[in-house]
Design an enzyme around this catalytic site. Structure first.
Site, PDB file in Angstrom:
ATOM      1  N   CYS A  86      17.419 -39.376  65.841  1.00 40.19           N
ATOM      2  CA  CYS A  86      17.279 -38.592  64.615  1.00 40.19           C
ATOM      3  C   CYS A  86      18.446 -37.606  64.506  1.00 40.19           C
ATOM      4  O   CYS A  86      18.717 -36.841  65.426  1.00 40.19           O
ATOM      5  CB  CYS A  86      15.941 -37.852  64.669  1.00 40.19           C
ATOM      6  N   GLU A  87      19.130 -37.660  63.378  1.00 41.07           N
ATOM      7  CA  GLU A  87      20.333 -36.821  63.255  1.00 41.07           C
ATOM      8  C   GLU A  87      20.010 -35.343  63.025  1.00 41.07           C
ATOM      9  O   GLU A  87      20.874 -34.492  63.137  1.00 41.07           O
ATOM     10  CB  GLU A  87      21.252 -37.340  62.142  1.00 41.07           C
ATOM     11  N   HIS A  88      18.768 -35.043  62.707  1.00 41.89           N
ATOM     12  CA  HIS A  88      18.402 -33.640  62.514  1.00 41.89           C
ATOM     13  C   HIS A  88      18.119 -32.920  63.832  1.00 41.89           C
ATOM     14  O   HIS A  88      18.280 -31.714  63.928  1.00 41.89           O
ATOM     15  CB  HIS A  88      17.162 -33.526  61.608  1.00 41.89           C
ATOM     16  N   HIS A  89      17.633 -33.668  64.824  1.00 44.89           N
ATOM     17  CA  HIS A  89      17.243 -33.030  66.078  1.00 44.89           C
ATOM     18  C   HIS A  89      17.879 -33.667  67.312  1.00 44.89           C
ATOM     19  O   HIS A  89      17.665 -33.197  68.423  1.00 44.89           O
ATOM     20  CB  HIS A  89      15.719 -33.091  66.234  1.00 44.89           C
TER      21      HIS A  89
ATOM     22  N   GLN B 104      15.618 -42.481  59.369  1.00 46.14           N
ATOM     23  CA  GLN B 104      14.912 -43.760  59.225  1.00 46.14           C
ATOM     24  C   GLN B 104      15.091 -44.354  57.828  1.00 46.14           C
ATOM     25  O   GLN B 104      15.253 -45.558  57.659  1.00 46.14           O
ATOM     26  CB  GLN B 104      13.428 -43.572  59.541  1.00 46.14           C
TER      27      GLN B 104
ATOM     28  N   HIS C  78       8.709 -40.733  65.775  1.00 45.28           N
ATOM     29  CA  HIS C  78       9.795 -39.764  65.928  1.00 45.28           C
ATOM     30  C   HIS C  78       9.437 -38.726  66.971  1.00 45.28           C
ATOM     31  O   HIS C  78       8.451 -38.003  66.812  1.00 45.28           O
ATOM     32  CB  HIS C  78      10.067 -39.065  64.586  1.00 45.28           C
TER      33      HIS C  78
ATOM     34  N   CYS D   5      10.847 -35.998  67.497  1.00 35.11           N
ATOM     35  CA  CYS D   5      10.926 -34.632  66.957  1.00 35.11           C
ATOM     36  C   CYS D   5       9.618 -34.239  66.283  1.00 35.11           C
ATOM     37  O   CYS D   5       9.380 -33.061  66.037  1.00 35.11           O
ATOM     38  CB  CYS D   5      12.111 -34.483  66.012  1.00 35.11           C
TER      39      CYS D   5
END
Ligand code: ZN
Length: 186
Positions: free
Chosen positions: A76-79, A117, A145, A147
């Site tokens: 996941c590119e956010h976390h 995703q 996920h 996260c």
């Protein structure tokens, strides 16, 4: 290309920022291990599926092709935490097909990079449209996920489902229904 040295420096800083002692035994090799691991799990950065989808075979009659349960691991590119699950890919050839293993390879190209995703799902569908020019494509991705499950609401096993429909699948509801029916037949 991954810059190993930069990643090693960054991981050291990250650990220091957490208040860790970077000289203790268990952490000494961690920056190097992570740099090596990132080379593998982010190998898809800058890659295209050309190598896998560029070579096609001709077919005369094009019934629906469904490859289900392609297991993937992404980040996941956010976390920068993993999300992982299964991709199911269906397409209706218009004279061109690819080897089935190439579909799994295509999923990997897009999974092995910082990702969302929703974008993963769309990129797989668009790549098939671009290289195979089929009558239609449908991609369904279901994933868990970390996260979401490691923090916050902490609901392990929660699946996020994303869908992308292109061409005839986008226009024809009965085709989508056929896709769901074939998917449920496990
Ligand atoms: Zn996340």
């Amino acid at each position: 290309m991954i810059d190993r040295e930069k990643i090693e420096q960054a991981v050291t800083l990250l650990l220091e920022g957490m208040g860790e002692d970077v000289t203790r035994e268990g952490l000494k090799e961690t920056p190097r291990r992570i740099a090596r691991m990132y080379e593998e799990i982010f190998a898809g950065i800058g890659q295209t599926p050309e190598e896998y989808l560029g070579k096609t075979f001709s077919v005369e009659d094009g019934g629906m092709v469904l490859e289900k349960g392609i297991v993937f691991y992404s980040t996941c590119e956010h976390h920068l935490l993993p999300f992982y699950g299964k991709a199911h890919i269906a397409y209706i050839p218009d004279g061109k097909v690819v080897g089935l293993s190439k579909l799994a390879r295509t999923v990997e190209v897009y999974a092995r990079r910082p990702q969302l995703q929703e974008r993963l799902t769309v990129q797989i569908a668009d790549a098939l449209m671009e290289y195979l020019q089929p009558k239609g494509v449908m991609v369904l991705v279901e994933a868990e996920h970390m996260c979401m499950t490691m923090r916050g609401i902490k609901k392990p096993g929660t699946q996020t489902v994303t869908v992308a429909a292109r061409g005839s699948f986008a226009k024809d509801k009965s085709l989508q229904e056929e896709f769901w029916r074939m998917l449920e037949r496990r």
